[in-house]
Design a protein around this motif. Structure first.
Motif, PDB file in Angstrom:
ATOM      1  N   ALA A   1     -28.528 -34.887  33.312  1.00 31.50           N
ATOM      2  CA  ALA A   1     -28.102 -33.582  33.135  1.00 31.50           C
ATOM      3  C   ALA A   1     -26.286 -34.143  33.450  1.00 31.50           C
ATOM      4  CB  ALA A   1     -28.218 -32.824  34.393  1.00 31.50           C
TER       5      ALA A   1
ATOM      6  N   ASP B   1     -24.698 -26.962  35.487  1.00 27.37           N
ATOM      7  CA  ASP B   1     -24.790 -26.461  33.642  1.00 27.37           C
ATOM      8  C   ASP B   1     -23.981 -24.728  33.482  1.00 27.37           C
ATOM      9  OD1 ASP B   1     -26.163 -25.879  31.346  1.00 27.37           O
ATOM     10  OD2 ASP B   1     -27.345 -25.231  32.237  1.00 27.37           O
ATOM     11  N   GLU B   2     -23.615 -24.115  34.878  1.00 29.89           N
ATOM     12  CA  GLU B   2     -23.140 -22.643  35.439  1.00 29.89           C
ATOM     13  C   GLU B   2     -21.825 -23.143  35.156  1.00 29.89           C
ATOM     14  OE1 GLU B   2     -24.641 -20.449  37.907  1.00 29.89           O
ATOM     15  OE2 GLU B   2     -27.291 -20.549  37.281  1.00 29.89           O
TER      16      GLU B   2
ATOM     17  N   CYS C   1     -28.642 -29.369  38.761  1.00 27.46           N
ATOM     18  CA  CYS C   1     -28.180 -29.278  37.732  1.00 27.46           C
ATOM     19  C   CYS C   1     -27.730 -27.662  36.690  1.00 27.46           C
ATOM     20  CB  CYS C   1     -29.528 -30.017  36.610  1.00 27.46           C
ATOM     21  SG  CYS C   1     -30.357 -31.421  37.514  1.00 27.46           S
ATOM     22  N   GLU C   2     -29.010 -26.949  37.335  1.00 25.39           N
ATOM     23  CA  GLU C   2     -27.923 -25.268  37.426  1.00 25.39           C
ATOM     24  C   GLU C   2     -27.000 -25.212  38.072  1.00 25.39           C
ATOM     25  OE1 GLU C   2     -30.656 -22.277  37.269  1.00 25.39           O
ATOM     26  OE2 GLU C   2     -32.331 -23.578  37.972  1.00 25.39           O
TER      27      GLU C   2
ATOM     28  N   THR D   1     -33.329 -29.866  26.185  1.00 21.98           N
ATOM     29  CA  THR D   1     -32.740 -29.085  27.404  1.00 21.98           C
ATOM     30  C   THR D   1     -33.428 -29.590  29.034  1.00 21.98           C
ATOM     31  OG1 THR D   1     -36.149 -27.981  27.641  1.00 21.98           O
ATOM     32  CG2 THR D   1     -33.696 -26.753  26.212  1.00 21.98           C
ATOM     33  N   LEU D   2     -33.088 -29.007  30.607  1.00 21.81           N
ATOM     34  CA  LEU D   2     -33.209 -29.402  31.172  1.00 21.81           C
ATOM     35  C   LEU D   2     -34.687 -30.652  31.386  1.00 21.81           C
ATOM     36  CD1 LEU D   2     -31.655 -29.753  34.065  1.00 21.81           C
ATOM     37  CD2 LEU D   2     -32.485 -27.892  34.237  1.00 21.81           C
TER      38      LEU D   2
ATOM     39  N   LYS E   1     -24.141 -33.167  30.339  1.00 21.61           N
ATOM     40  CA  LYS E   1     -22.485 -32.995  29.858  1.00 21.61           C
ATOM     41  C   LYS E   1     -21.613 -33.406  30.008  1.00 21.61           C
ATOM     42  CE  LYS E   1     -23.196 -29.025  31.380  1.00 21.61           C
ATOM     43  NZ  LYS E   1     -23.111 -27.323  30.474  1.00 21.61           N
TER      44      LYS E   1
ATOM     45  N   LYS F   1     -25.752 -26.848  26.671  1.00 23.02           N
ATOM     46  CA  LYS F   1     -26.373 -26.240  27.819  1.00 23.02           C
ATOM     47  C   LYS F   1     -27.217 -26.382  28.415  1.00 23.02           C
ATOM     48  CE  LYS F   1     -25.282 -23.065  29.248  1.00 23.02           C
ATOM     49  NZ  LYS F   1     -24.556 -22.049  30.619  1.00 23.02           N
ATOM     50  N   LEU F   2     -28.230 -26.618  29.015  1.00 21.29           N
ATOM     51  CA  LEU F   2     -28.793 -27.633  30.035  1.00 21.29           C
ATOM     52  C   LEU F   2     -30.407 -26.248  29.994  1.00 21.29           C
ATOM     53  CD1 LEU F   2     -27.584 -29.606  33.119  1.00 21.29           C
ATOM     54  CD2 LEU F   2     -28.101 -30.575  30.707  1.00 21.29           C
TER      55      LEU F   2
END
Length: 215
Positions: free
Chosen positions: A19, A76-77, A72-73, A164-165, A23, A83-84
């Motif tokens: 991740a 991403d934010e 991971c979230e 994606t993740l 990113k 974007k994951l």
């Protein structure tokens, strides 16, 4: 700079490394050996940072965060880059759902501390321990394989043409499955996703064997 407390063979840490790479974030990797000297994750100085005594652990300017899904979230934010998680709410939920099959249903009953407990406290044989491990892999992989069949024609990633993740979680869990000689014959879609992702630098650079603490 971000700091990641990691162990080269940790599936959860592997997900986070992927991740971070997707990113395009720079980070310092701090090895935590989960086996040597009874496990460095149990030492007081590490437990001060993460009372659960697990990896991975992310240090973002002294803000400490554990648990791979949350890490991971968070990145991403908070950080720019690809974007994951998709923007569309239903697809975002589908990605999270698949990640949770791996992170909540497969991985927890197959991770190092559970296998050590089976072997040590319950005196389970190596053969029985490996049977346990493979059983839970198959339980989760069967469901994921069926789930992803409907996206096969849409692109090479788990959910079509969008990385994606879910792809990070699949690749990390496939590594563990191969390590324990799980028969993957019934999971052609998972194998396809894994093999495609491993052609990408973000995934290749995160591989366990590429880590500085790899043995």
């Amino acid at each position: 700079m971000l700091k990641l407390y990691s162990y080269w063979r940790s599936t959860a840490a592997y997900r986070v490394r992927i991740a971070l790479n997707v990113k395009r974030l720079s980070y310092q990797m701090i090895p935590v050996h989960l086996v040597k000297d009874g496990g460095e994750q149990h030492k007081p100085e590490y437990l001060e940072r993460n009372p659960q005594g697990l990896v991975p652990l992310l240090d973002d300017n002294s803000k400490l965060l554990s648990q791979s899904m949350a890490i991971c979230e968070y990145i991403d934010e908070v950080y720019d880059g690809p974007k994951l998680l998709p923007y569309e709410p239903f697809l975002k939920a589908k990605v999270r759902s698949l990640c949770q099959v791996i992170a909540c249903d497969i991985h927890p009953v197959d991770n190092l501390r559970v296998l050590k407990y089976l072997k040590g406290e319950l005196n389970v044989s190596d053969e029985a321990k490996d049977t346990w491990y493979r059983h839970w892999i198959h339980e989760g992989f069967r469901a994921i394989e069926l789930e992803l069949q409907s996206y096969k024609e849409q692109g090479p990633f788990a959910f079509g043409d969008l990385l994606t993740l879910a792809d990070a979680f699949i690749v990390a869990q496939m590594y563990n499955a191969r390590r324990f000689n799980v028969d993957l014959t019934d999971y052609p879609r998972l194998v396809e996703v894994e093999q495609h992702c491993l052609t990408l630098d973000a995934f290749k650079d995160a591989r366990p064997e590429s880590q500085p603490d790899a043995e």
